[in-house]
Design an enzyme around this catalytic site. Structure first.
Site, short mmCIF file in Angstrom:
data_model
loop_
_atom_site.label_atom_id
_atom_site.label_comp_id
_atom_site.label_asym_id
_atom_site.label_seq_id
_atom_site.Cartn_x
_atom_site.Cartn_y
_atom_site.Cartn_z
N THR A 25 28.86 19.55 29.20
CA THR A 25 27.79 20.51 29.36
C THR A 25 27.01 21.10 28.33
OG1 THR A 25 28.79 21.17 31.42
CG2 THR A 25 27.64 22.67 30.68
N HIS A 174 33.36 15.11 40.20
CA HIS A 174 34.08 16.00 39.68
C HIS A 174 35.05 16.88 40.46
CE1 HIS A 174 35.27 18.59 36.36
NE2 HIS A 174 34.16 19.01 35.92
N ASN A 177 39.09 20.30 36.41
CA ASN A 177 39.01 21.62 35.46
C ASN A 177 38.53 22.99 36.21
OD1 ASN A 177 39.31 20.12 33.57
ND2 ASN A 177 36.91 19.87 33.04
N TYR A 179 37.37 23.36 39.39
CA TYR A 179 35.83 23.67 40.03
C TYR A 179 36.38 23.34 41.49
CZ TYR A 179 33.88 23.81 35.72
OH TYR A 179 33.46 24.38 34.42
N ASN A 234 39.83 27.25 33.89
CA ASN A 234 38.93 28.19 35.03
C ASN A 234 39.98 28.81 35.98
OD1 ASN A 234 36.13 27.82 34.15
ND2 ASN A 234 36.32 25.61 34.68
#
Length: 363
Positions: A25, A174, A177, A179, A234
């Site tokens: 990112t 994805h 992580n 999300y 996260n």
């Protein structure tokens, strides 16, 4: 003996080598979350990778969680990505887009009409995100209703189709992580009582439905997945039974004959031995190309491929400061350091201005 620099076919995609550029990112897709002209040069410079996996790109406006990250849901975004895929292909490279929905890792200022982010849960994550005001705590989400999930799955399918329109060689979903997909997978986050919560089978349901939709739209041979079974990224607490959870999920995906699975080993950008996990057992459930990630250096990457422990290795931050990383690894040349001050947002500085090695001089 197979080496890191040998070609490989993963699903329907032929790669010139086994060095993969991991998703990174960079927060430079403005305005309207459209990849910029600078991004064309950025990816073109790195086309020596066997496969580029782009920065994570939201599948819908609701999927955005950070300022100026690109999308893959509008015609303008598709056109922006097309300029990038054309540039990479002109250099002989291959490129896949990472399909992303951040779930609760977002802020109301980034959401349509200032609405709450959506997730498997209504519990807020203890982490921050990047907004116009810098890094701020994420907002409290609302739990998705069961009847909203088919449209969510469709947003991944539609994004995959747009990726083909944009000229990508494939997509990576994805699922890592902390999300959205991982917010459904892990019982440390998922507190639902419907068919998407509770048992391992129920918590894996969203992932399976998304992968079925994407592979059904563009073919399993152009579809990959990223997982991170034990990362705490996260505010993703450990699942109560991560080995059983991820083995079940991957076994459910095996019939799709996916092109690849990219696995973040250990703590994302941290300790590889963060928590115990048998990655070899997970690999046996999969069957497609196995791409490993997290802290690999030249020798460990060489060893992973030579030993058969991996089919390819993905590198993240080394690709930022070294657009010619493949050449540097091949020649065992020194790597340039990256400028951490320019990682997120900005212009060409720290993005497209890292120098490559001088051309070889031949007699």
């Amino acid at each position: 003996m197979t080496t890191l620099f040998d070609p490989i076919r993963i699903g329907d995609i032929d790669l010139a080598n086994r060095i993969v550029m991991a998703p990174l990112t960079r927060n430079r897709a403005a305005p309207r979350q459209v990849p910029s002209g600078l991004a064309v040069e950025y990816y073109r410079q790195r086309a020596g990778a066997g496969l580029i996996i782009t920065e994570a790109s939201q599948v819908s406006p609701e999927g955005q969680g950070y300022l100026d990250t690109p999308g893959i849901y509008s015609a303008e975004q598709v056109a922006g990505w097309r300029r990038i895929t054309d540039a990479v292909h002109a250099e002989g490279g291959r490129i896949a887009v990472q399909l992303w929905h951040v779930g609760r890792i977002s802020h109301v200022s980034l959401q349509p009409n200032g609405q709450a982010p959506v997730s498997s849960t209504a519990r807020r994550a203890e982490t921050k995100t990047f907004t116009k005001d810098g890094f701020v705590p994420v907002s409290t989400p609302r739990a998705l209703r069961t009847d909203e999930i088919p449209a969510l799955v469709a947003s991944y399918r539609d994004a995959a189709r747009r990726a083909m329109e944009a000229g990508f060689d494939g997509v990576e979903v994805h699922g890592a992580n902390g999300y959205l997909i991982e917010q459904f997978l892990r019982d440390s986050i998922n507190d639902r009582t419907d068919e998407y919560g509770g048992s391992i089978e129920n918590r894996a349901r969203l992932l399976v439905e998304v992968m079925q939709a994407v592979a059904g739209a563009i073919g399993g041979g152009r579809t990959g997945l990223r997982l991170s079974p034990v990362t705490p990224a996260n505010d993703a607490g450990q699942d109560s039974a991560p080995q059983a959870l991820y083995e079940h999920a991957v076994a459910q995906l095996a019939p799709l004959r996916l092109a690849f699975l990219e696995v973040v080993e250990g703590q994302t950008a941290g300790a590889r031995d963060f928590a115990p996990f048998d990655y070899a057992a997970l690999r046996r459930k999969f069957g497609g190309a196995w791409i490993v990630n997290n802290g690999y250096q030249r020798q460990t990457a060489l060893d992973a491929v030579a030993s058969g422990a991996a089919d390819a290795v993905s590198f993240g931050r080394p690709f930022i400061g070294n657009p010619d990383l493949v050449r540097r690894l091949r020649e065992n040349a020194p790597l340039s350091a990256l400028d951490t001050r320019t990682l997120y947002g900005g212009g060409a500085k720290g993005y497209t201005d890292y120098p490559a090695l001088e051309p070889r001089v031949t007699a």
